[in-house]
Scaffold this active site. Structure first.
Site, PDB file in Angstrom:
ATOM      1  CB  SER A 170      -0.801  -0.221   1.060  1.00 31.09           C
ATOM      2  OG  SER A 170      -1.810   1.493   1.051  1.00 31.09           O
ATOM      3  N   GLY A 179      -0.299   4.673   0.225  1.00 32.02           N
ATOM      4  CA  GLY A 179      -1.209   5.331   0.439  1.00 32.02           C
ATOM      5  C   GLY A 179      -2.062   5.926  -0.275  1.00 32.02           C
ATOM      6  N   GLY A 192      -2.269   4.205  -4.227  1.00 27.06           N
ATOM      7  CA  GLY A 192      -2.381   3.202  -5.043  1.00 27.06           C
ATOM      8  C   GLY A 192      -2.068   2.369  -3.929  1.00 27.06           C
ATOM      9  N   GLY A 196      -6.780   0.404   4.487  1.00 22.76           N
ATOM     10  CA  GLY A 196      -6.353  -0.269   4.098  1.00 22.76           C
ATOM     11  C   GLY A 196      -7.034  -1.931   4.411  1.00 22.76           C
ATOM     12  CG  ASP A 197      -9.028  -2.818   8.216  1.00 23.96           C
ATOM     13  OD1 ASP A 197      -7.385  -2.979   7.841  1.00 23.96           O
ATOM     14  OD2 ASP A 197      -9.053  -2.258   8.797  1.00 23.96           O
TER      15      ASP A 197
END
Length: 308
Positions: free
Chosen positions: A216, A218, A221, A247-248
């Site tokens: 990730s 942020g 992408g 993120g989840d």
């Protein structure tokens, strides 16, 4: 069925204040509670997408009772294992004047060897009927640092794809057990590998045992190193909002697409669209379904020309 594991579940409590001032006294304008922990967050998104999701992990005490009560009307099915200790709380303080959020996380209940053994029996039974498994979040006190590696091996022995989303030493040990996919952020990758260059760090993580790595980045992408190639996926434009739970949501997108057998570009597009729609949602940790539908066909997924 998709199984998510949250060994350190939490009751997420959010306070909203006009302005957060250190050393000051504050009048709380709004209080919200919801079942939390990374795997529970993933399962809630999966349920909203229409997937049959089951949550397991540990829950206990009065706080655990509140968590289960809040979880009961939601789509994920509850297969949590009771422990004697009290489920932790996470406290988020949202400052209306800046939009910033301050997070306070309790450590979680002490888990005994007998409670861990009871969980393993439940986990093995659930894995036998799962299409995919996600292992998410921190470890509560009393759980050995190689716990995720043990759970990865159980899933692989059952020929069930497994995604690992944790950090630190549990991530280091878990990768060595060869999960199908790991999803660290750039900082977690740097701590794991010693490299702050995402492509090089993700390549190092693959060499350590992960079949695929989705890093990730942020607002920029994700970067994906897979057996089928290397890709960058990004939202169509930068967005402003609350990144809590983004993120989840990305994990839920990857996991649902993995269970459906979609090709990597479609998996990454779903992950980025869900993550971005979560940032845009008015409620922290939820995703905006309308924004998701609009974003999905507009996510840019391109082959990465460099090699790690």
């Amino acid at each position: 069925m998709i199984l998510t594991v949250t060994l350190n579940t939490a009751l997420d409590v959010t306070y909203t204040v006009d302005a957060l001032v250190p050393h000051g006294s504050h009048r709380v304008g709004e209080v919200t509670e919801r079942p939390g922990g990374k795997g529970l967050n993933v399962a809630r998104v999966l349920g909203a997408l229409g997937h049959d999701a089951v949550v397991t992990g540990f829950v206990g005490g009065a706080t655990g009772g509140v968590l289960r009560g809040l979880l009961a009307p939601l789509p994920p099915r509850d297969a949590l294992v009771e422990v004697a200790g009290n489920t932790r709380r996470t406290l988020a303080i949202t400052d209306r004047s800046t939009g910033d959020t301050t997070q306070l996380n309790e450590p979680g209940p002490q888990v005994s060897p007998a409670e861990w053994a009871a969980f393993l029996r439940t986990y093995e039974e659930l894995v036998a009927g799962a299409d995919a498994v996600a292992l998410c979040g921190s470890l509560p006190p009393g759980i050995h640092v190689g716990a995720y590696a043990e759970l990865v091996r159980i899933a692989r022995a059952a020929a069930v794809p497994v995604l690992l989303d944790t950090s630190g030493e549990p991530l280091r040990r878990g990768i060595a057990a060869r999960p199908d996919l790991v999803k660290p952020n750039a900082e977690e990758l740097a701590r794991l590998t010693g490299s702050r260059e995402p492509l090089r760090a993700a390549g190092d993580a693959r060499r350590r045992g992960a079949h695929a790595v989705v890093a990730s980045l942020g607002p920029e992408g994700v970067l994906a190193l897979t057996p089928d190639g290397v890709w960058r996926a990004a939202p169509p434009a930068p967005v402003r909002g609350n990144p809590t739970g983004a993120g989840d949501s990305a994990v839920a997108g990857l996991l649902s697409a993995l269970a459906e057998g979609l090709p990597w570009p479609e998996r990454l597009a779903r992950a980025v669209a869900l993550s971005t729609a979560t940032v845009l949602a008015p409620t922290a940790g939820e995703f905006d379904a309308t924004a998701y539908a609009e974003l999905l066909p507009r996510v840019t997924v391109e082959p990465h020309t460099q090699t790690p």
